[in-house]
Write an enzyme that holds these catalytic residues in place. Structure first.
Site, mmCIF file in Angstrom:
data_model
loop_
_atom_site.group_PDB
_atom_site.id
_atom_site.type_symbol
_atom_site.label_atom_id
_atom_site.label_comp_id
_atom_site.label_asym_id
_atom_site.label_seq_id
_atom_site.Cartn_x
_atom_site.Cartn_y
_atom_site.Cartn_z
ATOM 1 C CE LYS A 22 -1.711 1.456 4.099
ATOM 2 N NZ LYS A 22 -1.517 2.935 4.306
ATOM 3 C CG ASN A 23 2.150 2.725 3.474
ATOM 4 O OD1 ASN A 23 1.006 3.059 3.435
ATOM 5 N ND2 ASN A 23 2.488 2.543 4.823
ATOM 6 C CB CYS A 117 -4.452 11.610 11.634
ATOM 7 S SG CYS A 117 -4.176 9.942 11.434
ATOM 8 N NE ARG A 122 0.148 10.161 10.416
ATOM 9 C CZ ARG A 122 -0.302 9.110 9.661
ATOM 10 N NH1 ARG A 122 -1.636 8.641 9.775
ATOM 11 N NH2 ARG A 122 0.423 8.611 8.672
ATOM 12 C CG ASP A 305 2.917 1.291 9.329
ATOM 13 O OD1 ASP A 305 2.452 2.062 10.279
ATOM 14 O OD2 ASP A 305 3.314 1.629 8.230
ATOM 15 N NE ARG A 397 -7.595 4.274 5.500
ATOM 16 C CZ ARG A 397 -6.808 5.428 5.856
ATOM 17 N NH1 ARG A 397 -7.230 5.438 7.296
ATOM 18 N NH2 ARG A 397 -5.754 5.907 5.328
HETATM 19 N N1 EPU Z 1 5.978 14.739 10.906
HETATM 20 C C1 EPU Z 1 6.131 16.056 11.389
HETATM 21 N N2 EPU Z 1 5.840 16.801 10.351
HETATM 22 C C2 EPU Z 1 6.181 16.218 8.999
HETATM 23 C C3 EPU Z 1 5.706 15.340 8.538
HETATM 24 C C4 EPU Z 1 5.799 14.181 9.633
HETATM 25 O O1 EPU Z 1 6.008 16.330 12.381
HETATM 26 O O2 EPU Z 1 6.011 17.292 8.154
HETATM 27 C C5 EPU Z 1 6.053 13.864 12.054
HETATM 28 C C6 EPU Z 1 4.708 12.868 12.224
HETATM 29 O O3 EPU Z 1 3.702 13.469 13.101
HETATM 30 C C7 EPU Z 1 5.254 11.605 12.876
HETATM 31 C C8 EPU Z 1 6.510 11.286 12.317
HETATM 32 O O4 EPU Z 1 6.943 12.823 11.856
HETATM 33 O O5 EPU Z 1 5.135 11.748 14.252
HETATM 34 C C9 EPU Z 1 6.517 10.329 11.117
HETATM 35 O O6 EPU Z 1 5.695 10.758 10.359
HETATM 36 P P1 EPU Z 1 5.809 10.399 8.591
HETATM 37 O O7 EPU Z 1 5.545 11.632 7.971
HETATM 38 O O8 EPU Z 1 6.975 9.375 8.373
HETATM 39 O O9 EPU Z 1 4.574 9.494 8.530
HETATM 40 P P2 EPU Z 1 3.638 9.301 7.211
HETATM 41 O O10 EPU Z 1 4.618 9.607 5.926
HETATM 42 O O11 EPU Z 1 2.527 10.278 7.328
HETATM 43 C C10 EPU Z 1 4.096 6.935 6.532
HETATM 44 C C11 EPU Z 1 3.011 5.743 6.162
HETATM 45 C C12 EPU Z 1 2.573 5.302 7.669
HETATM 46 C C13 EPU Z 1 3.554 4.851 8.609
HETATM 47 C C14 EPU Z 1 4.513 6.133 8.655
HETATM 48 C C15 EPU Z 1 5.990 5.851 9.653
HETATM 49 C C16 EPU Z 1 2.387 6.076 4.061
HETATM 50 C C17 EPU Z 1 1.270 6.593 3.055
HETATM 51 N N3 EPU Z 1 2.017 6.184 5.315
HETATM 52 O O12 EPU Z 1 3.258 7.986 7.101
HETATM 53 O O13 EPU Z 1 1.490 4.188 7.352
HETATM 54 O O14 EPU Z 1 3.216 4.441 9.760
HETATM 55 O O15 EPU Z 1 4.901 6.652 7.238
HETATM 56 O O16 EPU Z 1 6.345 4.746 8.911
HETATM 57 O O17 EPU Z 1 3.473 5.542 3.735
HETATM 58 C C18 EPU Z 1 0.139 2.815 7.901
HETATM 59 O O18 EPU Z 1 0.240 2.296 6.681
HETATM 60 O O19 EPU Z 1 -0.911 2.289 8.634
HETATM 61 C C19 EPU Z 1 0.538 3.912 8.085
HETATM 62 C C20 EPU Z 1 0.292 4.941 8.963
#
Ligand code: EPU
Length: 417
Positions: A22-23, A117, A122, A305, A397
């Site tokens: 998915k990701n 969320c 996030r 995850d 999802r």
């Molecule tokens: N963060 C910030 N600012 C930003 C971006 C992130 O503070 O601009 C913080 C977030 O709040 C969090 C941390 O950084 O505390 C890490 O967040 P990240 O941005 O890495 O998460 P994401 O990219 O939104 C992806 C996966 C998630 C997975 C996370 C961590 C996708 C579509 N989603 O999310 O997947 O948990 O990386 O590995 O790739 C899932 O599949 O169930 C899922 C939630």
């Protein structure tokens, strides 16, 4: 609303094929926005999040065609509406991944802020900061990020924290920027590498994907290509944890063991026997389950995850397991539900102390997010009696037919409306 009914207590046995990640699919679908030529993707899992992303791209003007199940052609000959509306973004935060490609291709974009969320705040400040450094003017108004640039330029961007979609968004934008972009403290997740592989096949110049320093040399245009989405390492880990929990003997095929070493190590430590052969992993457990300690971390650490699923496994292990979540501030919502199934868990801040019990007992529980749902499925498989899981739209999802796949392995699981 659909529910899952699980009659626990049966070991799992047989063979199951892992779906595409998915990701990895979500950012790669957005990469289609970067070229006027067709992008053909295979191993695309049929998931609600993927469908939502398809809907989002379609309403921007991307032509989508499913040739055979799991193969998708995306053709963004022209982008009519560089817009991601709240109605779609609110159901799937990953919609933010359209921002970078849209600005790069159209010079403008309007993407709704993801809003609240379940698993934490996030924010998307790192995505915004990076685009600003590349010369994009950003306004936040009426719940939308409005982005505009006359010329996207290369920049050196140091992320404040490791962000997966932040890295992906800026990497995609940088492919069409003037000059070179360097991303420091970049996410090393295998899904970032898969996206980079697809972008390179489209003509992008990227080095260092999979390390903390990614260098992207902008090019004038990208072209179409074909790309097979990598196997889902979290689905793989979920099935491995399920078999480690129930006992039995299952072979997972179509997977990639070297993308989940941290998970394999912990499962072995907990008492599972794992044999890796090519793209297959055979998992068995005959002996007792041992408590293990877990601390989530960016790749190549233990993935957030998989935290909920491993917790389900630990509820019946010998001893006490300490599980610490370091990525998201509110990713322990499954604890309350596990307690309803008689698990002995105490939460202190972002740490759960799980004392193994002799048995879990079935009950009605509620899924609160995607991975929490998978955790409850595993708990239901090892609980005595019937477990009813409500709100399984979360599960749909991100897991392709998980109930059918588990049923084929001998689980007593069925979906009711
Ligand atoms: N963060 C910030 N600012 C930003 C971006 C992130 O503070 O601009 C913080 C977030 O709040 C969090 C941390 O950084 O505390 C890490 O967040 P990240 O941005 O890495 O998460 P994401 O990219 O939104 C992806 C996966 C998630 C997975 C996370 C961590 C996708 C579509 N989603 O999310 O997947 O948990 O990386 O590995 O790739 C899932 O599949 O169930 C899922 C939630």
């Amino acid at each position: 609303m659909d529910k899952l009914l699980i009659e626990g207590g049966r070991p799992l046995a047989g063979q199951v094929r892992v779906s595409g990640a998915k990701n990895a699919a979500l950012p790669i679908l957005c990469a289609a926005l970067l070229t006027a030529e067709p992008l053909v993707l295979s191993n695309v899992a049929r998931l609600n999040d993927v469908r939502t992303m398809q809907k989002l791209l379609a309403q921007m003007g991307v032509a989508l065609d499913v040739t055979t199940p799991g193969t998708l052609t995306l053709h963004a000959a022209k982008i009519d509406w560089p817009l991601a509306p709240y109605e779609l973004v609110k159901t799937m935060r990953a919609s933010i991944l359209a921002l970078g490609p849209l600005v790069a291709r159209c010079g403008e974009a309007r993407v709704s802020l993801p809003g609240g969320c379940a698993i934490g705040l996030r924010p998307v400040d790192q995505h915004v900061k990076g685009l600003q450094a590349m010369g994009v003017e950003i306004d936040l108004e009426n719940g939308y990020i409005s982005a505009r640039t006359a010329r996207l330029g290369g920049a050196r961007i140091v992320f404040d924290m490791v962000t997966v979609t932040g890295t992906e968004n800026l990497m995609m934008a940088a492919t069409l920027a003037d000059g070179t972009t360097t991303l420091e403290n970049a996410a090393c997740e295998p899904e970032v590498v898969d996206l980079a592989r697809c972008l390179v096949a489209m003509g992008a110049r990227i080095t260092g994907a999979g390390t903390t320093r990614i260098v992207i040399e902008g090019v004038d245009r990208l072209h179409g290509t074909t790309h097979a989405i990598m196997p889902d390492r979290i689905e793989t880990g979920t099935f491995l944890a399920a078999v480690a929990a129930t006992g039995g003997d299952v072979t997972l095929t179509g997977t990639q063991a070297d993308t989940l070493d941290a998970v394999l190590d912990k499962l072995r430590e907990a008492g599972a026997t794992l044999d890796v052969r090519g793209d297959a992993i055979r998992v068995r457990r005959d002996g007792p389950l041992q408590a293990v300690h877990i601390r989530t971390a960016p790749y190549s650490g233990f993935p957030t995850d998989m935290q909920a699923q491993i917790m389900a496994l630990m509820t019946k292990a010998n001893g006490t397991s300490v599980i610490t979540e370091t990525i998201f501030e509110n990713r322990m919502m499954h604890v309350q539900e596990l307690q309803r199934l008689s698990a002995d868990i105490e939460v202190e801040g972002n740490t759960a102390i799980v004392r193994g019990v002799a048995k879990l007992t079935g009950a009605s529980v509620m899924a609160t997010d995607l991975r929490a749902s998978a955790c409850l499925v595993i708990a239901g498989l090892i609980a005595e009696g019937e477990t009813v899981i409500d709100r399984i739209y979360h599960l749909d999802r991100g897991y392709e037919r998980i109930d059918d796949k588990l049923a084929a392995l001998g689980a007593r699981i069925r979906r009711v409306s």
